[in-house]
Motif scaffolding. Structure first.
Motif, PDB file in Angstrom:
ATOM      1  N   THR A 288      -5.362  12.290   2.602  1.00 50.40           N
ATOM      2  CA  THR A 288      -5.772  13.303   3.576  1.00 50.40           C
ATOM      3  C   THR A 288      -5.678  12.777   5.011  1.00 50.40           C
ATOM      4  O   THR A 288      -5.702  13.570   5.959  1.00 50.40           O
ATOM      5  CB  THR A 288      -7.213  13.750   3.312  1.00 50.40           C
ATOM      6  OG1 THR A 288      -8.058  12.581   3.256  1.00 50.40           O
ATOM      7  CG2 THR A 288      -7.308  14.510   1.988  1.00 50.40           C
ATOM      8  N   GLN A 289      -5.578  11.463   5.173  1.00 50.01           N
ATOM      9  CA  GLN A 289      -5.585  10.865   6.510  1.00 50.01           C
ATOM     10  C   GLN A 289      -4.371   9.990   6.783  1.00 50.01           C
ATOM     11  O   GLN A 289      -4.062   9.721   7.955  1.00 50.01           O
ATOM     12  CB  GLN A 289      -6.855  10.013   6.693  1.00 50.01           C
ATOM     13  CG  GLN A 289      -8.151  10.777   6.515  1.00 50.01           C
ATOM     14  CD  GLN A 289      -9.371   9.869   6.593  1.00 50.01           C
ATOM     15  OE1 GLN A 289      -9.308   8.770   7.156  1.00 50.01           O
ATOM     16  NE2 GLN A 289     -10.496  10.315   6.039  1.00 50.01           N
ATOM     17  N   GLU A 290      -3.700   9.527   5.737  1.00 48.44           N
ATOM     18  CA  GLU A 290      -2.602   8.582   5.898  1.00 48.44           C
ATOM     19  C   GLU A 290      -1.304   9.142   5.329  1.00 48.44           C
ATOM     20  O   GLU A 290      -1.326  10.039   4.482  1.00 48.44           O
ATOM     21  CB  GLU A 290      -2.930   7.268   5.176  1.00 48.44           C
ATOM     22  CG  GLU A 290      -4.207   6.591   5.629  1.00 48.44           C
ATOM     23  CD  GLU A 290      -4.510   5.352   4.797  1.00 48.44           C
ATOM     24  OE1 GLU A 290      -3.927   4.295   5.101  1.00 48.44           O
ATOM     25  OE2 GLU A 290      -5.308   5.454   3.846  1.00 48.44           O
ATOM     26  N   ASP A 291      -0.202   8.571   5.786  1.00 47.22           N
ATOM     27  CA  ASP A 291       1.103   8.869   5.211  1.00 47.22           C
ATOM     28  C   ASP A 291       1.240   8.001   3.954  1.00 47.22           C
ATOM     29  O   ASP A 291       1.425   6.788   4.048  1.00 47.22           O
ATOM     30  CB  ASP A 291       2.206   8.539   6.220  1.00 47.22           C
ATOM     31  CG  ASP A 291       3.600   8.866   5.723  1.00 47.22           C
ATOM     32  OD1 ASP A 291       3.857   8.705   4.513  1.00 47.22           O
ATOM     33  OD2 ASP A 291       4.444   9.273   6.537  1.00 47.22           O
ATOM     34  N   THR A 292       1.121   8.613   2.799  1.00 45.78           N
ATOM     35  CA  THR A 292       1.085   7.853   1.549  1.00 45.78           C
ATOM     36  C   THR A 292       2.357   7.044   1.352  1.00 45.78           C
ATOM     37  O   THR A 292       2.300   5.858   0.990  1.00 45.78           O
ATOM     38  CB  THR A 292       0.884   8.808   0.351  1.00 45.78           C
ATOM     39  OG1 THR A 292      -0.352   9.511   0.521  1.00 45.78           O
ATOM     40  CG2 THR A 292       0.830   8.036  -0.953  1.00 45.78           C
ATOM     41  N   VAL A 293       3.514   7.650   1.585  1.00 48.98           N
ATOM     42  CA  VAL A 293       4.781   6.946   1.380  1.00 48.98           C
ATOM     43  C   VAL A 293       4.867   5.739   2.289  1.00 48.98           C
ATOM     44  O   VAL A 293       5.189   4.620   1.847  1.00 48.98           O
ATOM     45  CB  VAL A 293       5.973   7.894   1.605  1.00 48.98           C
ATOM     46  CG1 VAL A 293       7.285   7.114   1.579  1.00 48.98           C
ATOM     47  CG2 VAL A 293       5.992   8.993   0.553  1.00 48.98           C
ATOM     48  N   ALA A 294       4.576   5.930   3.556  1.00 50.86           N
ATOM     49  CA  ALA A 294       4.677   4.819   4.514  1.00 50.86           C
ATOM     50  C   ALA A 294       3.720   3.694   4.149  1.00 50.86           C
ATOM     51  O   ALA A 294       4.077   2.507   4.234  1.00 50.86           O
ATOM     52  CB  ALA A 294       4.383   5.331   5.923  1.00 50.86           C
ATOM     53  N   ARG A 295       2.500   4.038   3.742  1.00 51.97           N
ATOM     54  CA  ARG A 295       1.507   3.015   3.421  1.00 51.97           C
ATOM     55  C   ARG A 295       1.898   2.235   2.168  1.00 51.97           C
ATOM     56  O   ARG A 295       1.763   0.998   2.122  1.00 51.97           O
ATOM     57  CB  ARG A 295       0.142   3.672   3.224  1.00 51.97           C
ATOM     58  CG  ARG A 295      -0.986   2.696   2.915  1.00 51.97           C
ATOM     59  CD  ARG A 295      -1.223   1.723   4.042  1.00 51.97           C
ATOM     60  NE  ARG A 295      -2.358   0.852   3.748  1.00 51.97           N
ATOM     61  CZ  ARG A 295      -2.401  -0.460   4.033  1.00 51.97           C
ATOM     62  NH1 ARG A 295      -1.354  -1.041   4.628  1.00 51.97           N
ATOM     63  NH2 ARG A 295      -3.464  -1.169   3.741  1.00 51.97           N
ATOM     64  N   VAL A 296       2.380   2.934   1.141  1.00 53.26           N
ATOM     65  CA  VAL A 296       2.777   2.239  -0.088  1.00 53.26           C
ATOM     66  C   VAL A 296       3.966   1.319   0.173  1.00 53.26           C
ATOM     67  O   VAL A 296       4.004   0.175  -0.311  1.00 53.26           O
ATOM     68  CB  VAL A 296       3.102   3.261  -1.201  1.00 53.26           C
ATOM     69  CG1 VAL A 296       3.769   2.569  -2.393  1.00 53.26           C
ATOM     70  CG2 VAL A 296       1.827   3.964  -1.651  1.00 53.26           C
ATOM     71  N   LEU A 297       4.922   1.770   0.953  1.00 57.04           N
ATOM     72  CA  LEU A 297       6.071   0.913   1.273  1.00 57.04           C
ATOM     73  C   LEU A 297       5.631  -0.288   2.112  1.00 57.04           C
ATOM     74  O   LEU A 297       6.149  -1.399   1.939  1.00 57.04           O
ATOM     75  CB  LEU A 297       7.142   1.725   1.995  1.00 57.04           C
ATOM     76  CG  LEU A 297       7.844   2.790   1.131  1.00 57.04           C
ATOM     77  CD1 LEU A 297       8.854   3.573   1.957  1.00 57.04           C
ATOM     78  CD2 LEU A 297       8.529   2.145  -0.076  1.00 57.04           C
ATOM     79  N   GLU A 298       4.664  -0.079   3.010  1.00 57.15           N
ATOM     80  CA  GLU A 298       4.132  -1.200   3.794  1.00 57.15           C
ATOM     81  C   GLU A 298       3.473  -2.230   2.878  1.00 57.15           C
ATOM     82  O   GLU A 298       3.685  -3.446   3.026  1.00 57.15           O
ATOM     83  CB  GLU A 298       3.125  -0.674   4.810  1.00 57.15           C
ATOM     84  CG  GLU A 298       2.455  -1.774   5.642  1.00 57.15           C
ATOM     85  CD  GLU A 298       1.320  -1.245   6.510  1.00 57.15           C
ATOM     86  OE1 GLU A 298       0.707  -2.060   7.215  1.00 57.15           O
ATOM     87  OE2 GLU A 298       1.046  -0.032   6.476  1.00 57.15           O
ATOM     88  N   LEU A 299       2.687  -1.753   1.923  1.00 57.92           N
ATOM     89  CA  LEU A 299       1.981  -2.663   1.015  1.00 57.92           C
ATOM     90  C   LEU A 299       2.927  -3.419   0.094  1.00 57.92           C
ATOM     91  O   LEU A 299       2.577  -4.494  -0.403  1.00 57.92           O
ATOM     92  CB  LEU A 299       0.969  -1.875   0.179  1.00 57.92           C
ATOM     93  CG  LEU A 299      -0.259  -1.333   0.927  1.00 57.92           C
ATOM     94  CD1 LEU A 299      -1.015  -0.333   0.057  1.00 57.92           C
ATOM     95  CD2 LEU A 299      -1.176  -2.485   1.337  1.00 57.92           C
ATOM     96  N   THR A 300       4.102  -2.885  -0.153  1.00 60.61           N
ATOM     97  CA  THR A 300       5.054  -3.514  -1.073  1.00 60.61           C
ATOM     98  C   THR A 300       6.248  -4.129  -0.349  1.00 60.61           C
ATOM     99  O   THR A 300       7.259  -4.434  -0.974  1.00 60.61           O
ATOM    100  CB  THR A 300       5.555  -2.493  -2.104  1.00 60.61           C
ATOM    101  OG1 THR A 300       6.176  -1.387  -1.418  1.00 60.61           O
ATOM    102  CG2 THR A 300       4.411  -1.980  -2.972  1.00 60.61           C
ATOM    103  N   GLY A 301       6.117  -4.322   0.955  1.00 63.39           N
ATOM    104  CA  GLY A 301       7.206  -4.933   1.713  1.00 63.39           C
ATOM    105  C   GLY A 301       8.493  -4.124   1.671  1.00 63.39           C
ATOM    106  O   GLY A 301       9.590  -4.689   1.763  1.00 63.39           O
ATOM    107  N   GLY A 302       8.353  -2.801   1.521  1.00 65.22           N
ATOM    108  CA  GLY A 302       9.508  -1.918   1.499  1.00 65.22           C
ATOM    109  C   GLY A 302      10.161  -1.763   0.142  1.00 65.22           C
ATOM    110  O   GLY A 302      11.048  -0.916  -0.028  1.00 65.22           O
ATOM    111  N   ALA A 303       9.735  -2.565  -0.832  1.00 64.79           N
ATOM    112  CA  ALA A 303      10.407  -2.547  -2.139  1.00 64.79           C
ATOM    113  C   ALA A 303       9.964  -1.383  -3.018  1.00 64.79           C
ATOM    114  O   ALA A 303      10.714  -0.915  -3.870  1.00 64.79           O
ATOM    115  CB  ALA A 303      10.156  -3.861  -2.874  1.00 64.79           C
ATOM    116  N   GLY A 304       8.729  -0.918  -2.834  1.00 64.81           N
ATOM    117  CA  GLY A 304       8.186   0.102  -3.721  1.00 64.81           C
ATOM    118  C   GLY A 304       7.467  -0.511  -4.898  1.00 64.81           C
ATOM    119  O   GLY A 304       7.450  -1.739  -5.098  1.00 64.81           O
ATOM    120  N   VAL A 305       6.880   0.322  -5.714  1.00 57.94           N
ATOM    121  CA  VAL A 305       6.062  -0.127  -6.847  1.00 57.94           C
ATOM    122  C   VAL A 305       6.880  -0.150  -8.136  1.00 57.94           C
ATOM    123  O   VAL A 305       7.894   0.538  -8.264  1.00 57.94           O
ATOM    124  CB  VAL A 305       4.823   0.771  -7.028  1.00 57.94           C
ATOM    125  CG1 VAL A 305       3.902   0.667  -5.819  1.00 57.94           C
ATOM    126  CG2 VAL A 305       5.226   2.225  -7.263  1.00 57.94           C
TER     127      VAL A 305
END
Length: 342
Positions: free
Chosen positions: A206-223
């Motif tokens: 509701t407050q964050e860009d989910t895609v951008a945050r997940v890619l940030e957490l995974t160094g751009g690689a994704g889960v």
């Protein structure tokens, strides 16, 4: 044991909105020779109940008692000699008075008759309340995180709606196996609950860009894997967050069913996409017994904690409130209906 001839239940005479739910008086179930008859203590509330109520999943005949899981006390055993002689039946140690969790449509009732292989013994450390609150979501989490995508140490997995009943179990299970868990939820309070149940990172969609945050957490690689019970609203974004050769496990349709899509969508990253059902992972008596024993063992050991959000009464009004709370995103953990005192 003296049994009544009728029982109270909640079900429908037609599909539709919440108002089609009715309190019913029904005959006591007539057990077939291969069934166990169970006096229900608690019934779990699940999204699948709303799918049947709305007509998303077909119903063979009306009236239909809803509820797909429950737990209680055995009041009658199978009479089929072939069943009683089978080794798989004997392994369950059923006895009148024994406590079991059951899986099968019709559990929103005072009594339920189910095939013996859909009844699972509860260990002493697991109450019927916990059994009803954990069976469907627990077996779903365990089978999907083992067979749809076998979560391993070192994996990074994404769990949508991580503060729900299924999400909390998936988070705990993945964490116990050594994975890094990213979850999505709507509020800070739900995020705190998810972290307390094993989530390493929680994205407030509701407050964050989910895609951008997940890619940030995974160094751009994704889960490595995504467990998605939301459906339509998150499906497109899943393909942006999954890594090459990753697996998307579509669990449910909370926001609506995923629309048709071209198989070429999978080509860009060689993505695996599954839409499994629990039934096909516990199809044989051995599969059901093995997974249920593992689930209740994990609960008894404290590895999995079952969070019950609220209890509701066995009535049309109670079940309407439960389904509205569930579909309205107001809840964390599991909702249950109290049918009788243990």
């Amino acid at each position: 044991m003296s049994l009544p001839t009728t029982m109270k239940a909640v079900g429908i005479y037609k599909t539709g909105d919440f108002d089609v739910l009715e309190t019913l008086e029904q005959p006591l179930p007539q057990a077939t020779p291969g069934d166990v008859l169970v006096k229900i203590h608690y019934t779990g509330v699940n999204f699948i109940d709303t799918y049947f109520r709305k007509g998303l999943y077909p119903i063979k005949q009306f009236p239909q008692i809803l509820g797909s899981e429950g737990a209680g006390e055995i009041v009658a055993l199978p009479t089929d000699e072939a069943v009683l002689a089978s080794e798989e039946y004997k392994l369950r140690g059923f006895a009148v008075g024994g406590r079991v969790a059951i899986y099968g449509m019709g559990a929103l009732a005072e009594y339920h008759s189910v095939p013996w292989d859909k009844a699972y013994p509860l260990p002493a450390a697991v109450s019927t309340r916990t059994g009803a609150a954990s069976l469907t979501q627990g077996l779903t989490a365990l089978t999907f995180a083992t067979e749809a995508y076998d979560v391993q140490a070192g994996d990074t997995v994404l769990v949508h709606t991580v503060a729900g009943g299924l999400g909390l179990l998936l988070a705990q299970l993945a964490k116990a196996r050594g994975a890094t868990v990213i979850g999505t939820t709507s509020t800070p309070a739900k995020a705190a609950l998810a972290r307390a149940h094993g989530a390493d990172h929680v994205v407030l969609y509701t407050q964050e860009d989910t895609v951008a945050r997940v890619l940030e957490l995974t160094g751009g690689a994704g889960v490595h894997a995504i467990f998605d019970g939301v459906g339509k609203d998150t499906f497109e974004a899943d393909f942006k967050m999954i890594r090459r050769k990753g697996t998307i496990v579509s669990i449910g349709n909370a926001s609506g069913a995923v629309p048709p899509f071209p198989p070429l969508k999978l080509v860009e990253k060689n993505v695996r996409l599954l839409r499994p059902t629990l039934n096909n992972y516990i199809y044989t008596p051995e599969e059901g017994r093995t997974y249920a024993a593992e689930l209740f063992g994990l609960i008894a050991a404290g590895t999995l904690k079952v969070n019950v959000h609220a209890e509701y009464p066995l009535s049309a009004e109670g079940v309407r409130e439960a389904q509205k709370d569930l579909t309205g995103g107001k809840t964390t953990g599991k909702l249950i209906v109290k049918v009788a005192d243990p």
